[in-house]
Design a protein around this motif. Sequence first.
Motif, short mmCIF file in Angstrom:
data_model
loop_
_atom_site.label_atom_id
_atom_site.label_comp_id
_atom_site.label_asym_id
_atom_site.label_seq_id
_atom_site.Cartn_x
_atom_site.Cartn_y
_atom_site.Cartn_z
N GLU A 37 -7.88 -56.88 -4.40
CA GLU A 37 -7.25 -57.31 -5.66
C GLU A 37 -8.20 -57.17 -6.87
OE1 GLU A 37 -4.49 -61.21 -6.09
OE2 GLU A 37 -6.64 -61.57 -5.93
N THR A 38 -9.43 -57.69 -6.73
CA THR A 38 -10.38 -57.64 -7.84
C THR A 38 -10.81 -56.20 -8.12
OG1 THR A 38 -11.16 -59.75 -7.02
CG2 THR A 38 -12.45 -58.76 -8.74
N ALA A 94 -8.18 -54.62 -10.16
CA ALA A 94 -8.20 -55.14 -11.53
C ALA A 94 -9.33 -54.48 -12.33
CB ALA A 94 -8.36 -56.65 -11.52
N LEU A 95 -10.52 -54.38 -11.72
CA LEU A 95 -11.66 -53.76 -12.42
C LEU A 95 -11.40 -52.29 -12.70
CD1 LEU A 95 -14.67 -55.36 -10.54
CD2 LEU A 95 -14.17 -55.58 -12.98
#
Lengths: 206, 76
Positions: free
Chosen positions: A109-110, A113-114
Amino acid sequence: MSTVLEKMGRTVEEAISRALDELKVERSQVDVEVLDEGNKGIFGLIGTKTARVRVTLKETPGERVKKFLDEVFEKMNLNVQMVVEEDDKAVYVKIEGEDSGIIIGRRGETLEALQFLSCLVVNNGKGDYKKVIIDIENYRKRREDTLVKLSHKLAERVIKSKKNITLEPMSPYERRIIHSTLQNNKYVKTYSIGDEPNRKVVISLK
Amino acid sequence: MKELLETIVRALVDNPDEISVNEVEGEKSLILELRVAPGDMGKVIGKQGRIAKAIRTVMKAAAVKENKRVVVEIIQ
């Protein structure tokens, strides 16, 4: 750091091309500011003025991504190393280090996003669209292998039970891996249901 | 936390000078109130809130290390 150069010439064009020669870059890689238009004068004799330009070397998309991520990781207090490469189409970022887990996040997920934010940073100032692909400790490849294995396993189960299986929500990229893995399967077909970001793949009998 | 949010937002908007972040510290959670220039609202929210969601995801990841819950509020 950006390189700035001031050049003179009989015309603006000449001044620019002198600067480009010296920097050994293309016209598209720099910003040009005309300081003095110059003047050819009458018959090239009376009132001639040289043209003056200031040429600034633009940051490449890769440099912009690196600067952005370096700052983000520093503020997050994360200990990671980063290698950035780029070609015409995309910027590739490889990250390694003890804090990789935090950057990947739950089911990547992160990381997504990044990657999404970096893409916005690069494509903020118009120009050609560039993709940004971030990978951490080979996460993407490992995830792909997992998804390929999972789709084969679930396909078997659908064939045995004759019941549809709906997978958990996935990103377009991950869904595509499953669709293409089972594309040539004789007994099952795949399709997606629901809306982003909760779109899921369904495996069913043909 | 505040600095991280500012770093991310600064890279996205057209008017970085008009960003302001107000920290409201709770017992277990930290609320960050983000204000940007009216014209930049779309750049921090995005289609269907996609950008806002990505910003919150990164902030959440940063909070893991500090053992806190972080809430990002975008204020009109």
